[in-house]
Motif scaffolding. Structure first.
Motif, PDB file in Angstrom:
ATOM      1  N   ILE A   1       0.858  -1.205   0.000  1.00 48.55           N
ATOM      2  CA  ILE A   1       0.000   0.000   0.000  1.00 48.55           C
ATOM      3  C   ILE A   1       0.889   1.248   0.000  1.00 48.55           C
ATOM      4  O   ILE A   1       0.707   2.160   0.810  1.00 48.55           O
ATOM      5  CB  ILE A   1      -0.954  -0.003   1.207  1.00 48.55           C
ATOM      6  CG1 ILE A   1      -0.163  -0.197   2.527  1.00 48.55           C
ATOM      7  CG2 ILE A   1      -2.019  -1.084   1.063  1.00 48.55           C
ATOM      8  CD1 ILE A   1      -0.982   0.113   3.765  1.00 48.55           C
ATOM      9  N   ASP A   2       1.844   1.268  -0.911  1.00 49.83           N
ATOM     10  CA  ASP A   2       2.840   2.337  -0.920  1.00 49.83           C
ATOM     11  C   ASP A   2       2.211   3.732  -0.997  1.00 49.83           C
ATOM     12  O   ASP A   2       2.655   4.666  -0.326  1.00 49.83           O
ATOM     13  CB  ASP A   2       3.802   2.146  -2.093  1.00 49.83           C
ATOM     14  CG  ASP A   2       4.685   0.920  -1.907  1.00 49.83           C
ATOM     15  OD1 ASP A   2       4.783   0.447  -0.759  1.00 49.83           O
ATOM     16  OD2 ASP A   2       5.252   0.432  -2.885  1.00 49.83           O
ATOM     17  N   GLU A   3       1.157   3.869  -1.832  1.00 47.17           N
ATOM     18  CA  GLU A   3       0.561   5.190  -1.994  1.00 47.17           C
ATOM     19  C   GLU A   3      -0.133   5.641  -0.708  1.00 47.17           C
ATOM     20  O   GLU A   3      -0.088   6.823  -0.349  1.00 47.17           O
ATOM     21  CB  GLU A   3      -0.416   5.213  -3.180  1.00 47.17           C
ATOM     22  CG  GLU A   3      -1.752   4.505  -2.978  1.00 47.17           C
ATOM     23  CD  GLU A   3      -1.663   2.982  -3.010  1.00 47.17           C
ATOM     24  OE1 GLU A   3      -2.716   2.341  -2.820  1.00 47.17           O
ATOM     25  OE2 GLU A   3      -0.565   2.437  -3.223  1.00 47.17           O
ATOM     26  N   LEU A   4      -0.760   4.707   0.000  1.00 49.41           N
ATOM     27  CA  LEU A   4      -1.382   5.060   1.275  1.00 49.41           C
ATOM     28  C   LEU A   4      -0.324   5.340   2.342  1.00 49.41           C
ATOM     29  O   LEU A   4      -0.487   6.243   3.163  1.00 49.41           O
ATOM     30  CB  LEU A   4      -2.316   3.940   1.738  1.00 49.41           C
ATOM     31  CG  LEU A   4      -3.610   3.750   0.939  1.00 49.41           C
ATOM     32  CD1 LEU A   4      -4.417   2.582   1.493  1.00 49.41           C
ATOM     33  CD2 LEU A   4      -4.445   5.025   0.948  1.00 49.41           C
ATOM     34  N   SER A   5       0.746   4.575   2.315  1.00 50.97           N
ATOM     35  CA  SER A   5       1.823   4.789   3.288  1.00 50.97           C
ATOM     36  C   SER A   5       2.436   6.175   3.127  1.00 50.97           C
ATOM     37  O   SER A   5       2.680   6.877   4.121  1.00 50.97           O
ATOM     38  CB  SER A   5       2.904   3.713   3.118  1.00 50.97           C
ATOM     39  OG  SER A   5       2.391   2.439   3.413  1.00 50.97           O
ATOM     40  N   SER A   6       2.685   6.573   1.894  1.00 51.25           N
ATOM     41  CA  SER A   6       3.280   7.891   1.662  1.00 51.25           C
ATOM     42  C   SER A   6       2.332   9.006   2.075  1.00 51.25           C
ATOM     43  O   SER A   6       2.775  10.092   2.472  1.00 51.25           O
ATOM     44  CB  SER A   6       3.667   8.043   0.184  1.00 51.25           C
ATOM     45  OG  SER A   6       2.507   7.957  -0.637  1.00 51.25           O
TER      46      SER A   6
END
Length: 478
Positions: A175-180
């Protein structure tokens, strides 16, 4: 009068064997061999603080990689299913066998994948312990069925009738986009210890995760990793029961920790075989220490979202010198008061906790059991004998259970934990120890009342037989 005398006689018949066993235990407390024989045959109920991969002995994992002819690096002893590079030091186990070097490398890997022959000098003991898991991960994930059966068969021979094992963390898409997007916000909230905003942000992230349908990952884990595996190898029978916990990992960044926690709670809310949730990895890790308050807020959120799910928490697995003194004052407090944990794993730093007496009374009143792992605490934290707080928990009548933690890595078993208890802490009478054993069923997270009653009935029968056995030992009376 006759009924009264009959009642006294019946009570005598039940109490006399127990008193005889109690006397015998007191006679042998300073004799390790006799203690091991005693506790090997004693029914031990359940093992509640138990890690699957760390409990399988390294020999089993080594046999697996050798049988499947994995690659091994001659210098680092790293093992891989596929050859990672063209480094000439990588070779197959079959090649080592042809060269007559297989046994030598098996022994070296055994020393690397467990604490066997550890010298207490070359590397800190906690680093040695936690480092083994990534080493044998290549094998532990591949043969879970045989690993679980090994644990079952060993438990039965050891007179353990229930294991509640921490099986795995549920994997899902990144969930890279949510993590960022969310991780920087979590860090700002963490700096302010803003509980209200933390719960709001967690709720927003929860909605975003639901939009990604991450529960399909927990459903897959529940059906394919737990249900099919559990039933296909026939784990449960009249002599033994196993149930599972899943968990999050406290060394990841906040969004990933929360994602895995939601997956764990979701799976546990649906499947009777998945009885609880936990949080793993070294508590003194830099990220784990930094985000500890935030992790407690995550558990609080999940407790409100999934109120029927029970959870235990590794908390207070710390000691003076491992972290700064002020960090020893609040982890258990936060785990039980903020997060709402049903049990605490380790709880070693309780003497340092702020208002520790009030905390101990709170744990007693709420029935929050402490999972005590004597040899694990000795090896990892160098805490044993009078330094260990088990007698403090006893003094305040906090429910105690004795567990093995990672018997494979530590090359121990549950029997040995009771040997340590009886030999080091004479404050624990036979009746106290017997109560601890019943605690291991009564404070388990088993969901089916019939299963818990089945285990308690078995424990009753087994203790009658055990006490009769010990009573018939020819020994000198005091």
């Amino acid at each position: 009068m006759r009924k009264y005398l009959t009642l006294l006689f019946v009570l005598f018949l039940f109490q006399a064997p127990a008193q005889s066993v109690s006397n015998y235990l007191d006679e042998i407390r300073n004799n390790p061999a006799k203690l091991r024989a005693f506790f090997s045959q004693m029914p031990k109920g359940g093992d509640l603080h138990h890690h699957y991969s760390g409990s399988v002995y390294a020999e089993t994992f080594i046999d697996y990689v050798v049988k499947n002819d994995y690659f091994v690096h001659r210098e680092t002893l790293e093992v891989s299913k596929n050859k990672p590079s063209n480094d000439k030091e990588w070779t197959k186990f079959s090649s080592l066998k042809k060269e007559g070097q297989l046994a030598e490398y098996q022994f070296k890997i055994l020393q690397k994948w467990s604490i066997k022959d550890y010298d207490h000098i070359s590397i800190p003991s906690d680093k040695k312990f936690f480092g083994t898991f990534s080493d044998f991960d290549v094998a532990s994930k591949e043969n879970i069925d045989s690993g679980l059966l090994e644990l079952k068969h060993r438990a039965i021979k050891e007179n353990v009738s229930y294991i509640e094992t921490m099986l795995a963390s549920i994997k899902c898409d990144r969930i890279d986009e949510l993590s960022s997007q969310f991780d920087p916000k979590f860090q700002r909230i963490l700096q302010q210890k803003d509980e209200r905003n933390s719960q709001q942000l967690l709720d927003t992230l929860f909605s975003k995760l639901m939009e990604k349908n991450i529960v399909s990952c927990s459903d897959h884990f529940s059906e394919n990793i737990v249900n099919r595996l559990h039933h296909s190898i026939h784990i449960d029978d009249d002599s033994f029961i196993m149930r599972y916990q899943t968990y999050t990992v406290r060394t990841f960044e906040a969004s990933e920790v929360f994602k895995r926690l939601i997956l764990a709670f979701d799976a546990a809310s649906k499947n009777p075989l998945i009885v609880g949730v936990n949080i793993l990895s070294p508590e003194d890790n830099e990220i784990a220490m930094r985000d500890y308050w935030l992790h407690m807020q995550m558990f609080k959120y999940c407790k409100n979202k999934y109120p029927t799910v029970k959870f235990s928490m590794h908390a207070g697995e710390l000691t003076l010198g491992l972290v700064k003194p002020e960090e020893l004052t609040w982890h258990i407090n936060s785990a039980v008061r903020d997060a709402g944990a049903n049990r605490i794993g380790h709880g070693v730093d309780i003497p340092y906790e702020a208002n520790s007496y009030a905390l101990l009374n709170y744990m007693k009143e709420k029935g929050i059991a402490i999972e005590t792992n004597l040899f694990s605490n000795e090896f990892i934290l160098k805490v044993k004998n009078g330094l260990h707080p088990i007698t403090l928990y006893k003094e305040f009548n906090v429910p105690i259970v004795i567990s093995s933690d990672d018997a494979g890595v530590l090359r121990t078993n549950l029997t040995e934990q009771y040997v340590l208890l009886a030999s080091r802490y004479p404050e624990f009478s036979y009746d106290d120890i017997k109560k601890i054993i019943y605690n291991s069923i009564n404070y388990s997270f088993i969901k089916e009342p019939s299963v818990k009653q089945q285990l308690l009935a078995k424990l009753n029968r087994d203790f009658i037989a055990f006490e009769k056995l010990i009573t018939n030992i020819p020994h000198k009376r005091k």
